[in-house]
Each structure stands twice: as C-alpha cells, then as structure tokens.
Design a protein around this motif. Sequence first.
Motif, PDB file in Angstrom:
ATOM      1  N   GLY A 163       8.456  -0.463   1.942  1.00 42.69           N
ATOM      2  CA  GLY A 163       7.834  -0.296   0.637  1.00 42.69           C
ATOM      3  C   GLY A 163       8.432   0.831  -0.185  1.00 42.69           C
ATOM      4  O   GLY A 163       8.929   0.601  -1.300  1.00 42.69           O
ATOM      5  N   PRO A 164       8.406   2.080   0.330  1.00 43.15           N
ATOM      6  CA  PRO A 164       9.012   3.177  -0.434  1.00 43.15           C
ATOM      7  C   PRO A 164      10.504   2.969  -0.696  1.00 43.15           C
ATOM      8  O   PRO A 164      11.015   3.328  -1.762  1.00 43.15           O
ATOM      9  CB  PRO A 164       8.768   4.399   0.455  1.00 43.15           C
ATOM     10  CG  PRO A 164       7.565   4.043   1.263  1.00 43.15           C
ATOM     11  CD  PRO A 164       7.691   2.574   1.525  1.00 43.15           C
ATOM     12  N   MET A 165      11.216   2.394   0.290  1.00 38.06           N
ATOM     13  CA  MET A 165      12.641   2.150   0.089  1.00 38.06           C
ATOM     14  C   MET A 165      12.869   1.104  -0.995  1.00 38.06           C
ATOM     15  O   MET A 165      13.811   1.202  -1.793  1.00 38.06           O
ATOM     16  CB  MET A 165      13.284   1.726   1.406  1.00 38.06           C
ATOM     17  CG  MET A 165      13.298   2.818   2.459  1.00 38.06           C
ATOM     18  SD  MET A 165      14.023   2.304   4.029  1.00 38.06           S
ATOM     19  CE  MET A 165      15.743   2.156   3.552  1.00 38.06           C
ATOM     20  N   LEU A 166      11.998   0.090  -1.035  1.00 36.70           N
ATOM     21  CA  LEU A 166      12.101  -0.930  -2.074  1.00 36.70           C
ATOM     22  C   LEU A 166      11.892  -0.309  -3.453  1.00 36.70           C
ATOM     23  O   LEU A 166      12.648  -0.589  -4.398  1.00 36.70           O
ATOM     24  CB  LEU A 166      11.061  -2.030  -1.832  1.00 36.70           C
ATOM     25  CG  LEU A 166      10.916  -3.093  -2.927  1.00 36.70           C
ATOM     26  CD1 LEU A 166      12.222  -3.875  -3.094  1.00 36.70           C
ATOM     27  CD2 LEU A 166       9.749  -4.039  -2.612  1.00 36.70           C
ATOM     28  N   ALA A 167      10.885   0.540  -3.568  1.00 33.66           N
ATOM     29  CA  ALA A 167      10.645   1.197  -4.852  1.00 33.66           C
ATOM     30  C   ALA A 167      11.825   2.075  -5.254  1.00 33.66           C
ATOM     31  O   ALA A 167      12.255   2.066  -6.413  1.00 33.66           O
ATOM     32  CB  ALA A 167       9.370   2.037  -4.775  1.00 33.66           C
ATOM     33  N   GLU A 195       8.061  -3.541 -13.911  1.00 33.60           N
ATOM     34  CA  GLU A 195       8.794  -4.473 -13.056  1.00 33.60           C
ATOM     35  C   GLU A 195       8.555  -4.190 -11.576  1.00 33.60           C
ATOM     36  O   GLU A 195       8.459  -5.119 -10.766  1.00 33.60           O
ATOM     37  CB  GLU A 195      10.289  -4.406 -13.385  1.00 33.60           C
ATOM     38  CG  GLU A 195      10.649  -4.986 -14.745  1.00 33.60           C
ATOM     39  CD  GLU A 195      12.103  -4.757 -15.111  1.00 33.60           C
ATOM     40  OE1 GLU A 195      12.776  -5.731 -15.481  1.00 33.60           O
ATOM     41  OE2 GLU A 195      12.557  -3.600 -15.021  1.00 33.60           O
ATOM     42  N   VAL A 196       8.452  -2.924 -11.208  1.00 33.21           N
ATOM     43  CA  VAL A 196       8.167  -2.569  -9.813  1.00 33.21           C
ATOM     44  C   VAL A 196       6.792  -3.096  -9.409  1.00 33.21           C
ATOM     45  O   VAL A 196       6.624  -3.690  -8.329  1.00 33.21           O
ATOM     46  CB  VAL A 196       8.239  -1.041  -9.619  1.00 33.21           C
ATOM     47  CG1 VAL A 196       7.762  -0.661  -8.213  1.00 33.21           C
ATOM     48  CG2 VAL A 196       9.660  -0.537  -9.845  1.00 33.21           C
ATOM     49  N   LEU A 197       5.792  -2.904 -10.258  1.00 32.15           N
ATOM     50  CA  LEU A 197       4.431  -3.327  -9.939  1.00 32.15           C
ATOM     51  C   LEU A 197       4.311  -4.856  -9.884  1.00 32.15           C
ATOM     52  O   LEU A 197       3.662  -5.408  -8.977  1.00 32.15           O
ATOM     53  CB  LEU A 197       3.456  -2.757 -10.966  1.00 32.15           C
ATOM     54  CG  LEU A 197       3.289  -1.233 -10.931  1.00 32.15           C
ATOM     55  CD1 LEU A 197       2.536  -0.738 -12.153  1.00 32.15           C
ATOM     56  CD2 LEU A 197       2.572  -0.799  -9.657  1.00 32.15           C
ATOM     57  N   VAL A 198       4.931  -5.546 -10.814  1.00 33.44           N
ATOM     58  CA  VAL A 198       4.859  -7.009 -10.832  1.00 33.44           C
ATOM     59  C   VAL A 198       5.542  -7.607  -9.607  1.00 33.44           C
ATOM     60  O   VAL A 198       5.107  -8.641  -9.075  1.00 33.44           O
ATOM     61  CB  VAL A 198       5.477  -7.557 -12.136  1.00 33.44           C
ATOM     62  CG1 VAL A 198       5.642  -9.072 -12.075  1.00 33.44           C
ATOM     63  CG2 VAL A 198       4.605  -7.174 -13.329  1.00 33.44           C
ATOM     64  N   ALA A 199       6.586  -6.957  -9.107  1.00 35.27           N
ATOM     65  CA  ALA A 199       7.294  -7.457  -7.931  1.00 35.27           C
ATOM     66  C   ALA A 199       6.407  -7.474  -6.686  1.00 35.27           C
ATOM     67  O   ALA A 199       6.688  -8.195  -5.719  1.00 35.27           O
ATOM     68  CB  ALA A 199       8.526  -6.596  -7.667  1.00 35.27           C
ATOM     69  N   LEU A 200       5.324  -6.704  -6.697  1.00 39.94           N
ATOM     70  CA  LEU A 200       4.429  -6.630  -5.540  1.00 39.94           C
ATOM     71  C   LEU A 200       3.436  -7.787  -5.469  1.00 39.94           C
ATOM     72  O   LEU A 200       2.851  -8.037  -4.407  1.00 39.94           O
ATOM     73  CB  LEU A 200       3.651  -5.313  -5.577  1.00 39.94           C
ATOM     74  CG  LEU A 200       4.478  -4.034  -5.583  1.00 39.94           C
ATOM     75  CD1 LEU A 200       3.560  -2.819  -5.636  1.00 39.94           C
ATOM     76  CD2 LEU A 200       5.377  -3.967  -4.360  1.00 39.94           C
ATOM     77  N   ILE A 201       3.233  -8.496  -6.565  1.00 40.87           N
ATOM     78  CA  ILE A 201       2.178  -9.517  -6.613  1.00 40.87           C
ATOM     79  C   ILE A 201       2.395 -10.644  -5.601  1.00 40.87           C
ATOM     80  O   ILE A 201       1.483 -10.962  -4.815  1.00 40.87           O
ATOM     81  CB  ILE A 201       2.031 -10.060  -8.050  1.00 40.87           C
ATOM     82  CG1 ILE A 201       1.459  -8.960  -8.953  1.00 40.87           C
ATOM     83  CG2 ILE A 201       1.122 -11.289  -8.074  1.00 40.87           C
ATOM     84  CD1 ILE A 201       1.404  -9.342 -10.424  1.00 40.87           C
ATOM     85  N   LEU A 205       0.818  -1.212   0.000  1.00 39.66           N
ATOM     86  CA  LEU A 205       0.000   0.000   0.000  1.00 39.66           C
ATOM     87  C   LEU A 205       0.851   1.261   0.000  1.00 39.66           C
ATOM     88  O   LEU A 205       0.627   2.182  -0.792  1.00 39.66           O
ATOM     89  CB  LEU A 205      -0.939   0.001   1.207  1.00 39.66           C
ATOM     90  CG  LEU A 205      -1.789   1.259   1.367  1.00 39.66           C
ATOM     91  CD1 LEU A 205      -2.798   1.375   0.231  1.00 39.66           C
ATOM     92  CD2 LEU A 205      -2.498   1.275   2.711  1.00 39.66           C
ATOM     93  N   TYR A 206       1.837   1.338   0.896  1.00 46.94           N
ATOM     94  CA  TYR A 206       2.596   2.568   1.022  1.00 46.94           C
ATOM     95  C   TYR A 206       3.580   2.779  -0.118  1.00 46.94           C
ATOM     96  O   TYR A 206       3.914   3.922  -0.453  1.00 46.94           O
ATOM     97  CB  TYR A 206       3.299   2.620   2.387  1.00 46.94           C
ATOM     98  CG  TYR A 206       2.384   3.191   3.431  1.00 46.94           C
ATOM     99  CD1 TYR A 206       2.440   4.527   3.780  1.00 46.94           C
ATOM    100  CD2 TYR A 206       1.409   2.389   4.032  1.00 46.94           C
ATOM    101  CE1 TYR A 206       1.562   5.058   4.709  1.00 46.94           C
ATOM    102  CE2 TYR A 206       0.537   2.908   4.961  1.00 46.94           C
ATOM    103  CZ  TYR A 206       0.620   4.249   5.300  1.00 46.94           C
ATOM    104  OH  TYR A 206      -0.260   4.768   6.214  1.00 46.94           O
ATOM    105  N   LEU A 207       4.037   1.702  -0.725  1.00 48.02           N
ATOM    106  CA  LEU A 207       4.831   1.861  -1.933  1.00 48.02           C
ATOM    107  C   LEU A 207       4.005   2.578  -2.997  1.00 48.02           C
ATOM    108  O   LEU A 207       4.468   3.537  -3.631  1.00 48.02           O
ATOM    109  CB  LEU A 207       5.313   0.506  -2.434  1.00 48.02           C
ATOM    110  CG  LEU A 207       6.273   0.507  -3.635  1.00 48.02           C
ATOM    111  CD1 LEU A 207       7.166  -0.734  -3.601  1.00 48.02           C
ATOM    112  CD2 LEU A 207       5.527   0.539  -4.972  1.00 48.02           C
ATOM    113  N   LEU A 208       2.762   2.138  -3.166  1.00 48.59           N
ATOM    114  CA  LEU A 208       1.907   2.732  -4.186  1.00 48.59           C
ATOM    115  C   LEU A 208       1.446   4.142  -3.803  1.00 48.59           C
ATOM    116  O   LEU A 208       1.373   5.035  -4.655  1.00 48.59           O
ATOM    117  CB  LEU A 208       0.705   1.832  -4.447  1.00 48.59           C
ATOM    118  CG  LEU A 208       1.048   0.510  -5.146  1.00 48.59           C
ATOM    119  CD1 LEU A 208      -0.154  -0.424  -5.143  1.00 48.59           C
ATOM    120  CD2 LEU A 208       1.512   0.759  -6.579  1.00 48.59           C
TER     121      LEU A 208
END
Length: 404
Positions: A362-366, A378-384, A237-240
């Motif tokens: 989350g934000p740090m991962l992004a 690739e960022v979005l698919v990694a969240l699945i 959630l917080y990444l997005l």
Amino acid sequence: MADALILGRSTPRAGALTVGLCCLVTLIEGFDLQSAGVVAPRLVSIFNLTPGQLGLFFSASTMGLLIGAAFGGRLSDRVGRKKSLIVSVALFGLMSIFTGLANSFEVLLLARLLTGVGLGAALPNLIALVAESTAPERRASAVALLYAGLPAGGALASLFTLVGAESHHWSTIFITGGVAPLLVVPLIWAWLPHSSTASAKQGGGRVRSVPTALFGEGRAATTLILWLAFVLGLLVLYLLLNWLPSLVIARGMSRADASWVQFVFNLGSALGSTATGLLMDRWGKAATAALVFSASVAALILIAFVPSNLSALVFAGFFLGVALAGTQAVLYALAPSCYPADVLGTGVGAAVSMGRFGSVLGPMLAGTLVGAGRSDVEVLVALIPILMISGGAATILSLRIRSA
C-alpha cells in the motif's frame, strides 16, 4: 465449515480483565503505528527523503509486522499466549525507542523493521486471547473493541502534532511510544491469565503441523479467501494511514489541517470498529460485511472529490475512518471463526501476516503513484476496485461460515 472456535469458558471477571489488558496493548500499538505518518513530513526534510524512500520507511514496519505475525501466532500455540505476548510487547517497546535514536536513513529503516516484528507478533496473541475469553454471542463485539484500540492509539499520536508535543524534536513521539509498552509488561505478567490452549498443550494435546492447521480438514478454501480479503483490505488501510496527511497537504492544506483530518479519521475508526462489532453480533457477519465495505467505497469517493477546505475534509475523513475501520473489524472478527482453538494462533497469525503483504504494498503503491505525478484524487480512486474485491471476499467467507 463451522465457526471453529469453541471456547469462552473463562469467568466474567477474568474475561473482562483479559479484554481490558489486550485493548490497552492495541491502544499502544496504534500509537506506534500512526507515529510514522504523523512525523513523516518532518522526516522528509530532516533526512532529505525522496517519495520512494518515504515509501520504504512506511513499509519497513509493515514488513516487520508480516514476519512477526507469521512467527508470533505459531509460537503462541506452542508456548502459550502470555509468554509470547510479553516478549512481543517488550520487543516493540525497545525498538520504538531505538527508532527515536536513529541518526541516518538506514538506521531508521532497521529500527522500524524490528519494531514491526514485535508489533506483528503481538497481534495474533491479542486476537486469540480476546476470542478465547469471551462468549460466542459477544465475541465479534469484543474483537471489534480490541481493534478499536489501534485507531484510538492513532488518534493519540495525531494529538501530539495538534498540541505541539513533538515540536522540539521528532523523536519524542517514538520514545513515548516505546516507554509505554515497557510499563505495561509488568501488568501483563501479573494480571493476564494463562491461556487454556497452553494448558491443554501441557496436558499432552496433539500439535498439528502448519499446513494441516491452515489447509487441512476442509479449511483450504476458507484460508485462501480470508487471505485475499486481508491482503487487499490492509493495502487500502495502510496506504491511507501513512499517506493521508501527505495527500491532504498536497491539496494546499497546512500541516496542522492535515493533522486534524488524520485525528478525526482515527477517532471515526475507533467508533466505527466498536459499532461494527455490535452490528455483527446483532445482524450477523455477512450483512455487516456488505454494509461496511459499501460504505467504505462511498467514503473514498467522497474524500476524493470533496472541496479542499478544512470542514469538508474533516467530515470526509471522519466518515472514511468509520467505514474503513468497520471493514477491518469484520476481517479480525472473521479470522478466529475459521480455526479450532489449538491452532487459533497459527491461523490468525497467518492471516495477519498475509495481510501485511498488502500493508507493505500500500505505502509503496502510493509512493510510486505520487512519484509518477499522480494527483491525490487519482491515488484515492485507484483504491476503489481493490476495496470492492476485499469486500466481496469477506462477504463470501461470512456466508460460508454461517451456512456450514
């Protein structure tokens, strides 16, 4: 393990007033939390931020949320929900104003950290107050309505960009987000009833230790499963929340287009949370959890591969907001069901605090993925897979509560 909270004895009028005030606070919290993402593109140029520094900026407030939730929930069990909430709301209001006055990256980080402490301390109080003031058959809907205030506030923050309210200076949105909670503090003081738990404490009730509250009396497995679901769910959630505008701009869209996508994401989140609460009260938590987490995976796939035009991204962003908010509504409705009333703040606060580890990561991962040259897809698919594990944990916990 049973649905541990046994309250909901307040009068309908007092209960409605409590829910209304708490929803107003979460609306303001949502505005403040989303402010960072809204002004992030401008801060990059003003403070010359690298992707890594931008990730730290986003993570500062969520680190504060982690600290605040851990102490705020426990404090509410000891001194009462009302007093704890007033202090928390005043703190995040003052620190949001401090954010708008920052003149360096270091001051900006400190201000966001302290803002997060206040925000985090308020949230367990809000959840506990709403859970305690509503009847069991309406509790999931009430907690989901409370959570809907967060994305609704985020939608208001997005409107700042759409109407150009922050076009003259980036600090306007933070100062607005700081004045609003300070105006609400007198309303809380005058109208919010004192919690029944605080009254029971004053009557000589036994105070359980933190380890006993979280892991004693057969709650160890429940607490750990709840924490897992929160950590991974809030990571996504917080990444997005923080990176969605930047990911949309990376597709060649304008800043205004990105603001529209974020606006409909938050609008969909408010609607999705409310609808999920109604589904939980009607279908039960387990079936609803399986539905909304599956829908969230589908929404991530959709927004990752949808064509790069505004109409398609707006539709995908709305669907993603509806689905992801449903997952959060499930988690926030599950948490009060796991603990008895006298340790409700401690239990919910610990879950929210653990979830903030995901909010920080989350934000740090992004930032790490983008800095390494990974594309938005690739960022979005990694969240699945992360979201699938969180959904599995939430569904298992729902079944444990129902079968106890």
